[in-house]
Each structure stands twice: as C-alpha cells, then as structure tokens.
Design a protein around this motif. Structure first.
Motif, short mmCIF file in Angstrom:
data_model
loop_
_atom_site.label_atom_id
_atom_site.label_comp_id
_atom_site.label_asym_id
_atom_site.label_seq_id
_atom_site.Cartn_x
_atom_site.Cartn_y
_atom_site.Cartn_z
N MET A 1 0.58 -1.06 -0.30
CA MET A 1 -0.38 -0.23 -0.16
C MET A 1 1.19 1.47 -0.12
N THR A 2 0.81 2.26 -0.88
CA THR A 2 1.49 3.58 -0.53
C THR A 2 0.82 4.97 -0.34
N THR A 3 -0.09 4.50 0.57
CA THR A 3 -0.81 5.73 0.79
C THR A 3 -0.12 5.89 2.54
N CYS A 21 -1.02 -4.94 4.70
CA CYS A 21 -0.22 -4.07 4.71
C CYS A 21 1.28 -3.99 5.69
N GLN A 22 1.33 -4.38 6.64
CA GLN A 22 2.46 -4.27 7.58
C GLN A 22 2.72 -3.18 8.38
N ALA A 23 1.93 -1.68 7.73
CA ALA A 23 1.75 -0.60 8.68
C ALA A 23 1.68 -0.91 10.18
N LYS A 24 1.79 0.09 11.06
CA LYS A 24 1.82 0.12 12.18
C LYS A 24 0.34 0.57 12.69
N CYS A 39 -7.04 0.17 5.10
CA CYS A 39 -7.43 -1.66 5.66
C CYS A 39 -8.63 -1.93 5.38
N LEU A 40 -9.03 -1.54 6.65
CA LEU A 40 -10.04 -1.80 7.33
C LEU A 40 -11.40 -0.85 6.49
#
Length: 57
Positions: A1-3, A21-24, A39-40
């Motif tokens: 994901m790029t955002t 996406c493995q973001a925090k 993502c939600l």
C-alpha cells in the motif's frame, strides 16, 4: 500500500503491524484491530459490494 497511514493514537504497548499492509496499527487492547484504518475501510467497502456485513470491527 502506498498511502500514508496515520500514526495510531494509543499506548505503544498496544501497537502492532497491520495484517494486510504491515503498517503500524492499534492491534491490541481495547478497540484493537488487526487492520490499519485504510485497510479496514477497504475491507468494509469490499464486503459492502458483496452485500455482506464486514466481519472486521
């Protein structure tokens, strides 16, 4: 994901990585979720297109 994903507004001990996406994200504790907010939102939109209620909180 790029955002860019906004930083979670919770204690650091409740932060983990998004399952998609493995973001925090706020993973643990009260109101924790395995997905970050973008993502939600995408998961809920996908479920709405299928005419089903999303199972993610």
């Amino acid at each position: 994901m790029t955002t860019a994903v906004p930083a979670p507004q919770c204690p650091l001990d409740q932060v983990g990585l998004c399952a998609r996406c493995q973001a925090k994200a706020h993973r643990y504790g009260h109101n924790g979720n395995p997905l970050c907010s973008p993502c939600l939102a995408a998961a809920r939109a996908q479920q709405a297109k299928k005419g089903r209620r999303a199972r993610v909180q």
